[in-house]
Design a protein around this motif. Structure first.
Motif, PDB file in Angstrom:
ATOM      1  N   VAL A   1      17.734 -28.661 -18.613  1.00 34.10           N
ATOM      2  CA  VAL A   1      18.218 -27.283 -18.602  1.00 34.10           C
ATOM      3  C   VAL A   1      19.559 -27.284 -19.337  1.00 34.10           C
ATOM      4  O   VAL A   1      20.453 -28.054 -18.983  1.00 34.10           O
TER       5      VAL A   1
ATOM      6  N   SER B   1      10.623 -17.601 -16.223  1.00 34.36           N
ATOM      7  CA  SER B   1       9.877 -18.694 -15.585  1.00 34.36           C
ATOM      8  C   SER B   1       8.449 -18.799 -16.116  1.00 34.36           C
ATOM      9  O   SER B   1       7.862 -19.883 -16.117  1.00 34.36           O
TER      10      SER B   1
ATOM     11  N   CYS C   1      22.108 -24.745 -19.907  1.00 31.95           N
ATOM     12  CA  CYS C   1      23.119 -24.286 -18.946  1.00 31.95           C
ATOM     13  C   CYS C   1      22.398 -24.060 -17.631  1.00 31.95           C
ATOM     14  O   CYS C   1      21.536 -23.193 -17.542  1.00 31.95           O
TER      15      CYS C   1
ATOM     16  N   SER D   1       8.602 -12.945 -17.029  1.00 31.36           N
ATOM     17  CA  SER D   1      10.016 -13.328 -16.917  1.00 31.36           C
ATOM     18  C   SER D   1      10.190 -14.727 -17.516  1.00 31.36           C
ATOM     19  O   SER D   1       9.220 -15.367 -17.945  1.00 31.36           O
TER      20      SER D   1
ATOM     21  N   TYR E   1      17.212 -24.228 -11.256  1.00 27.07           N
ATOM     22  CA  TYR E   1      16.222 -24.098 -12.336  1.00 27.07           C
ATOM     23  C   TYR E   1      15.544 -25.428 -12.633  1.00 27.07           C
ATOM     24  O   TYR E   1      14.351 -25.464 -12.942  1.00 27.07           O
TER      25      TYR E   1
ATOM     26  N   ASP F   1      15.095 -25.991 -21.466  1.00 29.35           N
ATOM     27  CA  ASP F   1      15.197 -24.652 -20.894  1.00 29.35           C
ATOM     28  C   ASP F   1      16.593 -24.153 -21.263  1.00 29.35           C
ATOM     29  O   ASP F   1      17.581 -24.544 -20.650  1.00 29.35           O
TER      30      ASP F   1
ATOM     31  N   VAL G   1       8.744 -20.822 -19.234  1.00 29.07           N
ATOM     32  CA  VAL G   1       9.002 -22.228 -18.869  1.00 29.07           C
ATOM     33  C   VAL G   1       7.679 -22.878 -18.469  1.00 29.07           C
ATOM     34  O   VAL G   1       7.326 -23.974 -18.945  1.00 29.07           O
TER      35      VAL G   1
HETATM   36  C1  LIG Z   1      17.096 -17.019 -15.887  1.00 34.45           C
HETATM   37  C2  LIG Z   1      16.678 -18.425 -16.000  1.00 34.45           C
HETATM   38  C3  LIG Z   1      15.316 -18.798 -15.955  1.00 34.45           C
HETATM   39  C4  LIG Z   1      14.195 -17.819 -15.744  1.00 34.45           C
HETATM   40  O1  LIG Z   1      14.337 -17.025 -14.639  1.00 34.45           O
HETATM   41  P1  LIG Z   1      13.454 -15.729 -14.442  1.00 34.45           P
HETATM   42  O2  LIG Z   1      13.994 -15.133 -13.188  1.00 34.45           O
HETATM   43  O3  LIG Z   1      12.031 -16.146 -14.324  1.00 34.45           O
HETATM   44  O4  LIG Z   1      13.665 -14.873 -15.661  1.00 34.45           O
HETATM   45  C5  LIG Z   1      14.997 -20.124 -16.163  1.00 34.45           C
HETATM   46  N1  LIG Z   1      15.951 -21.036 -16.376  1.00 34.45           N
HETATM   47  C6  LIG Z   1      17.262 -20.723 -16.424  1.00 34.45           C
HETATM   48  C7  LIG Z   1      18.266 -21.797 -16.680  1.00 34.45           C
HETATM   49  C8  LIG Z   1      17.665 -19.401 -16.223  1.00 34.45           C
HETATM   50  O5  LIG Z   1      18.973 -19.088 -16.267  1.00 34.45           O
END
Ligand SMILES: *Cc1c(COP(=O)(O)O)cnc(C)c1O
Length: 388
Positions: A157, A85, A159, A83, A110, A186, A88
């Motif tokens: 981040v 994360s 958004c 996913s 986040y 991110d 990241v």
């Molecule tokens: C969706 C998202 C993530 C990652 O989330 P997962 O649930 O691991 O896919 C990371 N940062 C932001 C800003 C997100 O919107």
């Protein structure tokens, strides 16, 4: 942005494009409602070692990098299983060296997760915590960087999906570059819809994933990293499977992913990129989401439901609304009542106010947003919640 006439032509949802069955529309920050061609692409099986699949990997890497525009040629696209994360974490572990020090600009869940990730990997960051709904300012970043020369990287981040706030990455990037430090972004929930041109926004790396604005399905993400930075990052990673430098070296040498790739998800993203480019790429996708947000906020205002954020920091990705101020309002019952009418909403994630969120991304159009608000009004009436 595309001309207004073009955006207006997109106000009607081409329903056959998105549904096999009448699934509720996902008004969430992803996974989002996908195009029928994206779903159909997953009906074939692929050998991970096969030349045909290697060609797909090479193609999506090239097309993802192209989204950065002409200045993107200094960057390499490194896909990573998992996913968002996971990618990241891969970016942080590979690019912030063990003797580095990161400053995390935090204004939501986040940013908190980035902080926690760095702590878990034993590289505890400095944190600028702005709470839930304020953006970090370039002046604050300037002060922190001037005060602490040991800070090597700034993590922002784009958004912050937990409120939908849009952080001022361009101005922050200029401050970070002015101090000779490195910027990691991110852009999970904005990549492909909001511009991140490296010619204006200098950064070392940006990460995103398949199931947000590119409207693919969940299963992998990617980092776009400056080639020189990636070359210098060998040996930094805290993890074998999340080592972007190793994944890149292996992909360059063999055309393959180091470990089992999510084959169906990768070919689905290729189909999603076809739909993205057919729509008109970043400007058109961004314009559709803007039109969705405008339709949503206007229709909600019509029934007395107000956004939580100020308009100047509100992203076109997801909007946080204040729950109706009525003791009869109950989020789980509200959610079910709206879902029965065909729309999946998202709970709020703020501590200081009762809120819920509505996503503007995926295969949805302004007419869908207006229909969703009609469903919200009906759900409130059913629950006996009075709207002003
Ligand atoms: C969706 C998202 C993530 C990652 O989330 P997962 O649930 O691991 O896919 C990371 N940062 C932001 C800003 C997100 O919107």
């Amino acid at each position: 942005m595309v001309p207004a006439a073009r955006a207006a032509a997109l106000t009607e949802p081409p329903i056959p494009k998105r549904a096999l069955m009448r699934d509720p529309l996902l008004l969430t920050p992803g996974p989002a409602t996908t195009d029928i061609a994206v779903k159909a692409a997953m009906l074939r099986d692929w050998g991970s070692w096969d030349d045909d699949f290697r060609a797909v990997t090479a193609e999506i890497r090239r097309r993802l990098r192209a989204i950065l525009g002409p200045a993107g040629t200094d960057y390499e696209c490194v896909p990573m299983q998992g996913s968002g994360s996971f990618v990241v974490e891969a970016m942080l572990g590979t690019l912030v060296p063990p003797d580095g020090k990161a400053l995390v600009l935090m204004n939501g869940a986040y940013g908190k997760r980035i902080t926690r990730t760095l702590q878990v990997m034993g590289r505890p960051p400095v944190v600028l915590d702005k709470g839930d709904y304020l953006p970090p300012t370039p002046a604050e970043v300037d002060t922190l960087l001037a005060a602490d020369p040991a800070i090597t990287h700034v993590v922002v981040v784009h958004c912050e999906t937990s409120s939908g706030i849009l952080n001022p990455v361009e101005a922050i990037a200029r401050v970070v570059a002015g101090h000779g430090r490195r910027l990691l972004i991110d852009a999970m929930s904005s990549f492909g819809a909001l511009d991140l041109d490296p010619a204006r926004i200098p950064f070392d790396a940006v990460v995103a994933s398949a199931n947000k604005c590119l409207e693919g399905v969940p299963g992998f993400g990617w980092a776009l990293v400056r080639r020189d930075v990636l070359e210098a990052a060998a040996g930094n990673a805290h993890s074998l499977s999340l080592d972007l430098a190793d994944q890149w070296r292996h992909m360059e040498a063999t055309g393959q992913w180091r470990f089992t790739p999510p084959t169906h998800v990768v070919v689905a993203l290729r189909a999603a990129l076809d739909a993205y480019e057919a729509e008109g790429g970043l400007p058109a996708r961004g314009a559709r989401y803007e039109a969705n947000r405008a339709a949503l906020v206007e229709a909600m205002a019509g029934i007395g439901i107000r956004p939580f954020l100020e308009p100047d920091v509100m992203s076109p990705i997801i909007v946080t609304f204040r729950c109706p101020d009525d003791p009869a309002f109950d989020f789980p019952a509200f959610y079910e009542a709206v879902k029965r009418r065909g729309f999946v909403l998202y709970p709020g994630k703020l501590t200081e106010a009762e809120t819920f969120r509505v996503g503007c991304i995926g295969q949805v159009w302004p007419a869908d947003m207006r229909a969703a608000v009609a469903a919200v009004a009906e759900a409130c009436a059913e629950m006996g919640v009075s709207l002003p």
